[in-house]
Design a protein around this motif. Structure first.
Motif: not given
Ligand SMILES: Cc1ncc(COP(=O)(O)O)c(C=O)c1O
Length: 390
Positions: A76-81
């Motif tokens: 999810e953090a990568i998608a947020g990035f």
């Protein structure tokens, strides 16, 4: 006599620079001050907030396997990035966390390559790509590229080199060893050329974040069906933690998950927990400072080498490499590298490590050393050129 080891393992070439590195270490052990411009990793240690998060993960006992696709929070953090950096809405379900960008390359080549099938790759390029292809019994179709095409594949080259066995193309932007970047239009026309041939496009974006004066576009801005490799190694400064990711089209994810389960079970769990700290503002501020420092180094080394007579026809916009033509000095690149190592104790990489096209008169410099060390290196190179008899 025992059976020979596999033909595929015998076909994979070692990094030629390793022989130079061994000699550099010998010189260092004998007390010489060697300047290392051959190393393809940031000289900075991992940023403090990431180390702290890794230590906390170990203290909390995060030492087991994770899901093969990776920690949901990290995906999810990568998608947020992707949302904040590129304005892209990527479903975390499409993201697989891998052991380095190398793990992502292994997954992509295992998924996409059948025996005997061809993949278009730029020559010069990152050597492991063709070795991964060999490992899965495919073949690299090396496309010679020079400054006239910014050292990158393009739609015309795809048209020219595609044959009945071709199934895809793999490009890197920014590229190793040349540092050149594909802009949005170039990515779009390349993607179109591959799509029209029903092929797959893999884009290695592991030097994203390390571009100077501009941001590199992701291929996902123009082609949703591309496979994208990325890594925590370079911009995020985590080479030794072995962590990267792959963004795949939704239809490919289940097969990739199956491959991940079988090939490595999961990426390192403590590294995944540490990487959650990568996207915090305090960490990004440190990484952006480092990026500026790399930019300053490029702006110093590029004109300094040109002034000495090295041919660097296109200005590299990213990564931390300068790929230089040494024709003006004569002689072979490997002997040239050896000369500078022996006489001036400066190490850099011969072109042979990146392919065949004009490899004998190119070398790669990595500006993964501090400014004073780079200044010292330039002085030594200037002196070494006077004693070089190409
Ligand atoms: C172009 C390119 N792709 C992939 C990699 C693999 O890096 P890692 O496995 O550390 O993410 C490298 C490492 O130098 C590289 O230069």
């Amino acid at each position: 006599m025992a059976q020979p080891y596999s033909a595929r393992s015998r076909a994979i070439e070692p990094f030629h620079v390793m022989a130079l590195l061994a000699r550099a270490n010998e010189l260092q052990a004998a007390g010489h001050d060697v300047i290392h411009l051959e190393i393809g990793e940031p000289d900075f240690t991992t940023a403090a907030p990431i180390i702290k998060a890794g230590q906390a993960a170990l203290a909390n006992g995060e030492t087991r396997y994770t899901a093969a696709r990776g920690l949901p929070a990290l995906r999810e953090a990568i998608a947020g990035f992707y949302a904040t950096r590129y304005g892209l809405n990527i479903d975390p379900q499409r993201i697989l966390v891998t052991p380095g960008g190398s793990g992502a390359l292994l997954l992509a080549s295992s998924l996409l390559v059948d025996p005997g099938k061809h993949w278009l790759l730029a020559d010069p390029g990152y050597p492991c790509n063709r070795h991964f292809l060999r490992l899965v019994e495919g073949a690299a179709q090396l496309v010679p590229v020079g400054p006239e095409v910014n050292y990158q594949l393009n739609a015309d080259l795809v048209e020219r080199y595609w044959d009945q066995d071709s199934v895809g193309a793999l490009v890197a932007s920014p590229a190793n060893p040349t540092g050149t970047v594909l802009d949005r239009e170039q990515l779009a026309s390349l993607a179109k050329a591959v799509r029209e041939r029903h092929g797959h496009l893999v884009v290695d974006e592991i030097y994203h974040g390390l571009t100077y004066g501009m941001d590199a576009p992701s291929v996902l801005e123009v082609e949703d069906q591309a496979f994208v490799l990325n890594s925590f190694s370079k911009y995020f400064g985590m080479t030794g933690w072995r962590l990267g990711w792959l963004v795949a089209p939704p239809a490919a994810v289940a097969d990739l998950e199956k491959l991940a389960q079988n090939l490595y079970i999961s990426a390192p769990s403590m590294a995944q927990h540490a990487a959650l700290a990568c996207f915090e503002p305090a960490t990004l501020a440190i990484l952006e400072e480092r990026r500026e420092e790399f930019g300053r180094r490029r702006d110093f080394l590029l004109p300094a080498l040109r002034e000495l007579g090295f041919g660097i026809a296109v200005e590299p916009q990213g990564a931390f490499y300068l790929y230089a033509d040494i024709s003006a000095f004569g002689g072979d690149a490997f002997a040239f590298c050896r000369h500078f190592l022996e006489t001036e104790h400066v190490a850099f990489t011969p072109g042979l490590d990146f392919g065949r096209h004009q490899a004998g008169h190119h070398v790669r410099f990595a500006y993964t050393q501090s400014m004073p060390r780079l200044q010292e290196a330039v002085e030594r190179i200037e002196r070494g050129l006077r004693s070089w008899q190409g």
